[in-house]
Write an enzyme that holds these catalytic residues in place. Structure first.
Site, PDB file in Angstrom:
ATOM      1  CE1 TYR A  70      57.585 -34.695  45.254  1.00 29.99           C
ATOM      2  CE2 TYR A  70      55.887 -34.489  47.099  1.00 29.99           C
ATOM      3  CZ  TYR A  70      56.283 -34.344  45.840  1.00 29.99           C
ATOM      4  OH  TYR A  70      55.400 -33.822  44.832  1.00 29.99           O
ATOM      5  CD  GLU A  76      57.643 -32.232  42.699  1.00 30.70           C
ATOM      6  OE1 GLU A  76      56.485 -32.684  42.723  1.00 30.70           O
ATOM      7  OE2 GLU A  76      58.513 -32.225  41.862  1.00 30.70           O
TER       8      GLU A  76
END
Ligand code: GDP
Ligand code: MN
Length: 382
Positions: A102, A190
């Site tokens: 992530y 993201e």
């Protein structure tokens, strides 16, 4: 403002962040063509909606041949994911995922800086990681004057990788993602997941970006991607009429003069156990047309069970407001109960005028709010 994954991936490509090949499709036939154009045996069909959690909702499916690709596209198109209808899918080359990470940049209001967040536990359960093992999410504040020079990018890259080839790939991804964030005035960039493929390459197989609305005026390329949700469309129309309107999920439609009073009204509704359907500041003046427009706006929302009109007459006199309401309600045909609280200059005269109408007049704000909450059937608190 949010954009779709396929649009964010275009920005990623422009900024040299590796993404897999993909094609945008609006029907199953296009998906079948995309499968042959991509040329790999396995592909992934992914819903393009402005919300996350598509995987868990069944909006991301692996296909092994043309027929499967077509079938998945058929199932996913038209699907409802968290209130968004899927109108587009991408067919993307399936990658051999070895591990999922992530990475994101967000604005951190506490440190008043951009925050880099990374985790070795990326993928669909990142929320659980944040909750259960927050120490597995690494956070670094970026000094706006220093930015992300090579030495820092490498230092952070080493937190996730040890093999030097991958560290270098990661450092470049971090720098490019940061540059994209800054140059486009994003409030979020993201990648979840960023994957390491079996071949040792790092690649963004998902992409999410949101932009700072206040900076959109200097990014026509971003504005061009704007796809308003039905609610945003209504909010824009309201703005054109001079209202400040925000749609919410409750059942009590609010019509208030003044932003502060509108906030207080919503607080009081909550206090008594109710749920506001909206924030609406209609501004000053007793113009009946304004009330008509505002009522139409509120009644458009099928969730609204009662309308609460909360007016403080300062410069505007309450009797003028009452006359405005009466004129407006001669035109509006509704069976929905309307509670009115009028206070301030000439309030007595104002209330007197409302007496023989269908409008329910209340003397105080709490009385009006309690009445409105009762009508919705919610249990009255306090
Ligand atoms: P989200 O659920 O909306 O965040 O959608 P993602 O694009 O992140 O996809 C969800 C999950 O699908 C990912 O975490 C992956 O595990 C899986 N996935 C997506 N693309 C591929 C792919 O090309 N190959 C494989 N094996 N899995 C994929
Ligand atoms: Mn994702």
């Amino acid at each position: 403002m949010k954009i779709h994954e396929y649009q964010a991936k275009k920005f990623f490509s422009d900024y040299k962040i590796p993404v897999e090949r993909y094609k945008l499709c609006v029907n199953a036939a296009e998906a079948a063509t995309a499968w042959s154009e991509i040329g790999t045996e396995k592909v992934v069909v992914k819903a393009q909606v402005l919300t996350g959690g598509r995987g868990k909702a069944g909006g991301v499916k692996l296909a092994k041949n043309e027929a499967e690709t077509q079938a998945h596209a058929k199932t996913i198109l038209g699907m409802d994911i968290k209130g968004f209808t899927v109108e587009k899918v991408i067919v993307s080359e399936a990658v051999h995922i070895e591990s999922e990470y992530y990475v994101s940049f967000v604005i951190d209001r506490n440190t008043k800086s951009v925050l880099l967040m990374m985790s070795p536990d990326g993928g669909m359960d990142i929320e659980a990681v944040a909750k259960d093992t927050p120490d597995r999410i690494y956070k670094y504040s970026i000094d706006p004057l220093i930015g992300l020079p090579d030495y820092l990018a490498r230092k952070y890259a080493f937190r996730l990788f040890t093999e030097i080839g991958q560290v270098n790939q990661m450092a470049a991804i971090l720098q490019n993602l940061y540059r994209l964030f800054i140059e486009k005035d994003a409030s979020l960039t993201e990648i979840n997941p960023l994957v390491r493929t079996a071949e040792g390459y790092l690649m963004a197989i998902d992409a999410k970006m949101t932009f700072d609305d206040n900076a959109l005026f200097r990014h026509p390329d971003v504005v061009a991607l704007f796809e308003p949700t039905p609610e945003e469309k209504i909010e824009t129309q309201a703005k054109e009429k001079g209202f400040s309107y925000v749609h919410l999920d409750g059942e009590i439609g609010c019509m208030v003069n003044g932003a502060g009073l509108a906030m207080a009204t919503m607080d009081m509704i909550k206090l008594y156990g109710g749920h506001p359907a909206n924030f609406l500041d209609i501004g000053g003046s007793s113009n009946p047309q304004k009330v008509i427009d505002a009522m139409k706006l509120l009644l458009n929302d099928k969730q609204v069970k009662v309308v609460l009109i909360n007016i403080f007459g300062g410069i505007t006199r309450c009797d003028d407001v009452a006359r405005g309401l009466i004129t407006a309600f001669e035109e509006i045909n509704t069976t929905i109960p309307v509670v009115v609280r009028l206070t301030g200059t000439n309030e007595k005269e104002g209330r007197e005028l409302l007496k023989d109408t269908l409008l329910i007049s209340a003397d105080t704000m709490s009385e009006a709010t309690r009445m409105a909450v009762k009508v919705t059937g919610s249990t009255l608190k306090q």
